[in-house]
Design a protein around this motif. Structure first.
Motif, PDB file in Angstrom:
ATOM      1  N   HIS A 115      -7.615  47.252  -3.080  1.00  0.00           N
ATOM      2  CA  HIS A 115      -8.144  48.585  -3.370  1.00  0.00           C
ATOM      3  C   HIS A 115      -7.854  49.581  -2.253  1.00  0.00           C
ATOM      4  O   HIS A 115      -8.402  50.688  -2.250  1.00  0.00           O
ATOM      5  CB  HIS A 115      -9.653  48.516  -3.624  1.00  0.00           C
ATOM      6  CG  HIS A 115     -10.004  47.799  -4.897  1.00  0.00           C
ATOM      7  ND1 HIS A 115     -10.259  46.442  -4.934  1.00  0.00           N
ATOM      8  CD2 HIS A 115     -10.126  48.229  -6.174  1.00  0.00           C
ATOM      9  CE1 HIS A 115     -10.532  46.058  -6.170  1.00  0.00           C
ATOM     10  NE2 HIS A 115     -10.453  47.135  -6.953  1.00  0.00           N
ATOM     11  N   ALA A 116      -7.026  49.168  -1.324  1.00  0.00           N
ATOM     12  CA  ALA A 116      -6.683  50.081  -0.216  1.00  0.00           C
ATOM     13  C   ALA A 116      -5.814  51.245  -0.694  1.00  0.00           C
ATOM     14  O   ALA A 116      -5.037  51.097  -1.626  1.00  0.00           O
ATOM     15  CB  ALA A 116      -5.964  49.284   0.873  1.00  0.00           C
ATOM     16  N   ASP A 135      -5.594  39.138   8.788  1.00  0.00           N
ATOM     17  CA  ASP A 135      -4.750  39.197   7.589  1.00  0.00           C
ATOM     18  C   ASP A 135      -5.162  38.172   6.531  1.00  0.00           C
ATOM     19  O   ASP A 135      -4.348  37.718   5.728  1.00  0.00           O
ATOM     20  CB  ASP A 135      -3.282  39.004   7.957  1.00  0.00           C
ATOM     21  CG  ASP A 135      -3.024  37.725   8.758  1.00  0.00           C
ATOM     22  OD1 ASP A 135      -4.011  37.114   9.235  1.00  0.00           O
ATOM     23  OD2 ASP A 135      -1.845  37.351   8.916  1.00  0.00           O
ATOM     24  N   LEU A 136      -6.447  37.829   6.475  1.00  0.00           N
ATOM     25  CA  LEU A 136      -6.913  36.802   5.546  1.00  0.00           C
ATOM     26  C   LEU A 136      -6.708  37.204   4.088  1.00  0.00           C
ATOM     27  O   LEU A 136      -6.640  36.340   3.206  1.00  0.00           O
ATOM     28  CB  LEU A 136      -8.391  36.505   5.810  1.00  0.00           C
ATOM     29  CG  LEU A 136      -8.976  35.231   5.186  1.00  0.00           C
ATOM     30  CD1 LEU A 136      -8.278  33.987   5.732  1.00  0.00           C
ATOM     31  CD2 LEU A 136     -10.479  35.144   5.460  1.00  0.00           C
ATOM     32  N   GLY A 137      -6.572  38.499   3.834  1.00  0.00           N
ATOM     33  CA  GLY A 137      -6.350  38.964   2.469  1.00  0.00           C
ATOM     34  C   GLY A 137      -5.043  38.499   1.868  1.00  0.00           C
ATOM     35  O   GLY A 137      -4.839  38.637   0.645  1.00  0.00           O
ATOM     36  N   GLY A 190     -10.711  36.440  -9.716  1.00  0.00           N
ATOM     37  CA  GLY A 190     -10.906  37.864  -9.910  1.00  0.00           C
ATOM     38  C   GLY A 190     -10.111  38.737  -8.957  1.00  0.00           C
ATOM     39  O   GLY A 190      -9.916  39.927  -9.227  1.00  0.00           O
ATOM     40  N   VAL A 191      -9.653  38.135  -7.853  1.00  0.00           N
ATOM     41  CA  VAL A 191      -8.830  38.901  -6.907  1.00  0.00           C
ATOM     42  C   VAL A 191      -7.407  38.337  -6.828  1.00  0.00           C
ATOM     43  O   VAL A 191      -6.694  38.534  -5.843  1.00  0.00           O
ATOM     44  CB  VAL A 191      -9.479  38.931  -5.505  1.00  0.00           C
ATOM     45  CG1 VAL A 191     -10.773  39.740  -5.538  1.00  0.00           C
ATOM     46  CG2 VAL A 191      -9.735  37.515  -4.970  1.00  0.00           C
ATOM     47  N   GLY A 192      -7.002  37.610  -7.880  1.00  0.00           N
ATOM     48  CA  GLY A 192      -5.628  37.132  -7.959  1.00  0.00           C
ATOM     49  C   GLY A 192      -5.309  35.944  -7.092  1.00  0.00           C
ATOM     50  O   GLY A 192      -4.152  35.747  -6.692  1.00  0.00           O
ATOM     51  N   ARG A 235      -9.297  40.180   0.208  1.00  0.00           N
ATOM     52  CA  ARG A 235      -8.338  40.487  -0.860  1.00  0.00           C
ATOM     53  C   ARG A 235      -8.790  41.714  -1.666  1.00  0.00           C
ATOM     54  O   ARG A 235      -7.979  42.553  -2.035  1.00  0.00           O
ATOM     55  CB  ARG A 235      -8.153  39.275  -1.779  1.00  0.00           C
ATOM     56  CG  ARG A 235      -7.284  38.194  -1.178  1.00  0.00           C
ATOM     57  CD  ARG A 235      -6.846  37.180  -2.214  1.00  0.00           C
ATOM     58  NE  ARG A 235      -6.055  37.744  -3.277  1.00  0.00           N
ATOM     59  CZ  ARG A 235      -4.753  38.027  -3.185  1.00  0.00           C
ATOM     60  NH1 ARG A 235      -4.094  37.830  -2.044  1.00  0.00           N
ATOM     61  NH2 ARG A 235      -4.104  38.513  -4.236  1.00  0.00           N
ATOM     62  N   ARG A 236     -10.072  41.794  -1.916  1.00  0.00           N
ATOM     63  CA  ARG A 236     -10.590  42.942  -2.660  1.00  0.00           C
ATOM     64  C   ARG A 236     -10.305  44.241  -1.894  1.00  0.00           C
ATOM     65  O   ARG A 236      -9.870  45.242  -2.470  1.00  0.00           O
ATOM     66  CB  ARG A 236     -12.079  42.774  -2.923  1.00  0.00           C
ATOM     67  CG  ARG A 236     -12.673  43.844  -3.851  1.00  0.00           C
ATOM     68  CD  ARG A 236     -14.126  43.532  -4.160  1.00  0.00           C
ATOM     69  NE  ARG A 236     -14.253  42.339  -5.004  1.00  0.00           N
ATOM     70  CZ  ARG A 236     -14.985  41.290  -4.728  1.00  0.00           C
ATOM     71  NH1 ARG A 236     -15.655  41.228  -3.584  1.00  0.00           N
ATOM     72  NH2 ARG A 236     -15.051  40.270  -5.575  1.00  0.00           N
TER      73      ARG A 236
END
Length: 280
Positions: A279-280, A10-12, A45-47, A274-275
């Motif tokens: 985008h999932a 769950d690193l995202g 770029g990925v918040g 996160r990317r």
């Protein structure tokens, strides 16, 4: 060296990556690895955001990062100072009578004391033979013959142990000075003494209040005892593979060593995770 951990599933979730410097982000020669600025941009770029949490003072951190520092959340002096994109939002205060008493005790014990002011550091003149090394960490320092005569705004008192035995002496200083302060080892050469309630972990809780980022959604990187409560405070606490053995009890994960650019490697994982999540 400790074995590097697999990437957490769950690193995202990570919205803030905060790193210690010495022994963590910095290479062994005290320089920044190439690619830091690019990783900061990638996180944005990925918040997500990038932050620094160090025992170093703000003026030294500015020498390390230059103008980039004003784009970051910064914790300096082991939690004694918190700066949000160039604006001071918290600073601890150590009364003059307290640090003068610490200076007297340090002198009696035959060690080297440092009074850490907000604009510069005042160092026992007996430490002058180590000046080049000291200025790596305190770029604005003044050597004085009697620290008990210093009267400046300060937030930390530090003792240097050139024989790398700070861990052996921290208990003696706690016994002599008393329990109304926080004591931590910044690696094996330094004992830092700050007002009670001040720490890197406490600073990150302040950062959470300011930014709205839950500490569970933060990742932190560290290698030494002064990083312990920071790693315990966040959802993803990474000790470096080169960390001192005592850190094993405080971290859930292990990042590659500082010389292997471990902080940057995990940031790359955070960005990718996160990317993929976004985008999932």
């Amino acid at each position: 060296m400790f074995e590097v951990s697999p990437q957490p599933a769950d690193l995202g979730r990570v919205r803030l990556a905060v790193t210690d410097l010495d022994g963590s982000l910095l290479l062994d020669d005290s320089t920044l690895p190439e690619g830091v600025e690019q990783r900061i941009a990638a996180l944005e770029g990925v918040g997500a955001e990038f932050a620094v949490a160090s025992g170093r003072p703000l003026y030294t951190l500015r020498d390390n990062f230059g103008a980039l520092l004003d784009e970051l959340m910064v914790v300096g002096d082991n939690g004694g100072l918190v700066v949000d994109h160039g604006k001071v939002i918290y600073k601890a205060d150590m009364p003059v009578e307290d640090y003068r008493r610490m200076a007297r005790i340090t002198s009696e014990m035959g060690d080297y004391g440092f009074i850490c002011g907000l604009d510069g550091c005042y160092v026992d003149a007996k430490a002058k033979p180590y000046e080049d090394f000291i200025r790596t960490f305190y770029t604005k320092c003044e050597f004085v013959d009697d620290l008990t005569q210093v009267d400046v705004p300060a937030n930390k008192f530090t003792v240097m142990f050139p024989n790398n035995d700070a861990l052996d002496w921290i208990g003696a200083y706690r016994d002599r000075i008393g329990g109304n302060f926080q004591y931590c080892c910044g690696g094996i050469m330094w004992v830092d003494i700050v007002p009670e309630g001040v720490s890197k972990g406490a600073a990150l809780r302040r950062v959470s209040d300011i930014t709205g980022i839950d500490t569970a959604d933060m990742a932190a990187f560290g290698d030494a005892p002064n990083d312990a409560d920071m790693l315990e405070t966040v959802g993803f606490g990474y000790m470096m593979a080169n960390a001192v053995p005592e850190m094993r009890a405080h971290a859930d994960y292990v990042a590659p060593s500082n010389e292997e650019r471990g902080v940057l490697a995990v940031i790359d994982q955070i960005v990718a995770a996160r990317r993929a999540m976004l985008h999932a």
